[in-house]
Design an enzyme around this catalytic site. Structure first.
Site, short mmCIF file in Angstrom:
data_model
loop_
_atom_site.label_atom_id
_atom_site.label_comp_id
_atom_site.label_asym_id
_atom_site.label_seq_id
_atom_site.Cartn_x
_atom_site.Cartn_y
_atom_site.Cartn_z
N HIS A 16 16.89 15.92 -75.33
CA HIS A 16 16.42 15.20 -76.51
C HIS A 16 17.36 14.48 -76.98
O HIS A 16 17.13 13.24 -77.71
CB HIS A 16 15.92 16.12 -77.46
N ASP A 25 12.50 12.55 -83.49
CA ASP A 25 11.84 13.36 -82.36
C ASP A 25 10.42 14.03 -83.14
O ASP A 25 10.64 14.71 -84.39
CB ASP A 25 12.55 14.51 -81.93
N SER A 82 16.00 14.39 -66.13
CA SER A 82 16.64 14.41 -64.78
C SER A 82 15.42 13.61 -63.77
O SER A 82 15.71 13.14 -62.90
CB SER A 82 16.53 15.83 -64.13
N GLN A 96 25.89 13.23 -64.40
CA GLN A 96 24.63 13.35 -63.49
C GLN A 96 24.11 12.00 -63.21
O GLN A 96 23.79 11.85 -61.91
CB GLN A 96 23.30 14.31 -64.35
N THR A 112 10.31 12.16 -75.94
CA THR A 112 11.32 12.07 -74.72
C THR A 112 10.46 12.59 -73.53
O THR A 112 11.60 12.72 -72.71
CB THR A 112 12.88 12.98 -75.37
#
Ligand code: UDP
Length: 472
Positions: free
Chosen positions: A36, A132, A375, A355, A154
């Site tokens: 998040h 959020d 991801s 990543q 998100t």
């Protein structure tokens, strides 16, 4: 960058806090989990690049390092999270404790923070707070100080669609899920089946339903909604949200990580950049990247199966084993005897990866992942096909979309066993089916590039967002 001067009276920031040149400011308040924090920070970066000043509200739990973003202001909010809850990994319990502390009448903790932030005359006037939707205390506190709210979701548009449908899913008996109906299609939410719905058998059901209902209230009472997705990826899901929710604007400027150039700035663990040198030495499209995100974990037995399955596949792999990856061990789990020798030269294990850089590397040919939404979006953006091993929350439904809607990967279902793991890796990395998934992933990558171009849907959404914020 389109719209970059819209929110400024002129000139740049000269890298510091000379925000007086910025006419308006936004406050952002992410939920303090990696999945998040990243998209909220990416959105803040994109808005800052378009001329808005940024103040980041944050909890003590998983607090950011202000030194990494000197151009932002950072303001702590008391979260009241007891150490035991923070360490337990019980996300619903943690959210509950955090929301209760922020809403506590006697301290009016969050409202007090907002009042002092708004009174800061060194900063340009605040247009709104982007928060959020799981931070349930924000709408009331913001209303009390006369501040407009925008929600950042998100997760996927499909996930929000599932939240919107939650009362119906219970009324029609899809939820709670029954063992005999797990593969039954949910006709109202194609392509989802009962097993793909957002559900947690480990959490208190009343708490979960209440949390989702209040998160939807937070969305409905806000001045606008931003979803980290893009039009071409979830057209029907976005259409449904836009037609069913009665809020002034719904924007899809994702994938947000592609709108920010500072993607290492919010990692809670140190990224191992040495792995890039290792990747540089591997043949094109040969490496399987393996990572299950920031929260998912496995049993020690499963960990052994994963290790030996990777070794048996014979493919080079880069495997992220972060502290907490294996249940019951606080730090990194030791590897089985003989494993390191067996994979010497072909496998590399690290604690935390950069990543996005890894997925963008031309030697990475596949991603074995847990289907966290970030991801998934990061993999899609680089045209990397996936093996999915979902565990909880929205991961099941993201897997369903990867497999059934976009056909860019498949689920590794059932028991984790080395032979089945080896088979799945070969399917993705060597077989025709995997090659077809890669081709489709490359097509999706092109769609991502298209939405990010000047005049593309995500750039238009960002421009609209800035304009809208300035109108608040
Ligand atoms: N991530 C990373 N390095 C790693 C593993 C993950 O930087 O070794 C990042 C990843 O790029 C993503 C986030 O952590 O942005 C994980 O979010 P996601 O929604 O995929 O999963 P979650 O951690 O929330 O389950």
């Amino acid at each position: 960058m389109a719209g970059v001067h819209e929110a400024r009276t002129g000139g740049d920031d000269a890298g510091g806090r000379t925000t007086s040149r910025r006419r308006r400011r936004i406050l952002v308040f992410p939920l303090p989990f990696q999945g998040h924090i990243n998209p909220m920070r990416q959105l803040a970066d994109a808005l800052h690049a378009r001329g808005l000043a940024v103040t980041v509200l944050h909890t003590r739990f998983n607090a950011p390092d202000p030194g990494r973003r000197p151009e932002f202001r950072f303001v702590p909010v008391p979260d009241g999270v007891p150490a035991g809850v923070a360490a337990s990994g019980d996300v619903i319990g943690l959210l509950d404790a955090m929301n209760a502390a922020m809403e506590a009448e006697e301290s009016a903790a969050l409202r007090g923070v907002l009042e002092s932030v708004l009174a800061d005359e060194e900063q340009p006037p605040a247009a709104c707070i982007v928060f959020d939707a799981n931070l349930l205390a924000v709408p009331r506190a913001a209303a009390a100080v006369g501040l407009k709210t925008l929600v950042l979701r998100t997760a996927s548009a499909a996930c929000l669609g599932c939240f919107m449908a939650y009362p119906m899913l219970h009324q029609k008996g899809y939820l709670p899920p029954q063992e005999s109906k797990m593969y039954m299609p949910v006709e109202e939410l194609p392509p989802l089946r009962v097993r793909d719905l957002f559900y947690s058998s480990r959490s208190d059901q009343e708490k979960l339903r209440n949390l989702l209902a209040r998160a939807m209230e937070a969305v409905n009472s806000s001045s606008g909604l931003v979803i980290n997705t893009f039009d071409a990826l979830e057209p029907a899901e976005l259409e449904r949200i836009r037609s069913e929710l009665r809020i002034p604007t719904v924007l899809a400027p994702g994938p947000l990580h592609k709108l920010s150039s500072k993607n290492t700035a919010s990692s809670l663990l140190d990224e191992d950049h040495g792995c890039i040198k290792w990747l540089d030495k591997q043949p094109p499209r040969s490496v399987l990247y393996v990572s299950f995100g920031s929260l998912a974990s496995m049993d020690p037995d499963e960990f052994l199966e994963v290790a030996w399955g990777l070794a048996a596949s014979g493919h080079p792999f880069l495997w992220v084993v972060r502290p907490g990856s294996v249940r019951g061990s606080e730090d990194i789990q030791g590897f089985p005897e003989g494993f390191e020798a067996a994979v010497e030269g072909t496998g590399k294990v690290i604690r935390w990866a950069p990543q996005q850089e890894v997925l963008a590397h031309p030697v990475v040919g596949g991603f074995w992942m847990h289907s966290g939404w970030n991801s998934t979006m990061e993999s899609i953006s680089e045209g990397v096909p996936m093996i999915c091993r979902p565990q909880f929350a929205d991961q099941m439904m993201n897997t369903r979309y990867v497999e059934k809607m976009w056909s860019v990967g498949f689920e590794l279902e059932g028991e984790l066993e080395r032979g089945r793991i080896e088979e799945a890796i070969r399917k993705l990395m060597e077989e025709r089916e995997g090659a077809e998934m890669r081709e489709r992933a490359m097509e999706l990558k092109k769609k991502v590039a298209h939405c990010l171009k000047s005049g593309g849907s995500s750039q238009i959404a960002m421009d609209k967002l800035v304009k809208y914020i300035l109108s608040l």
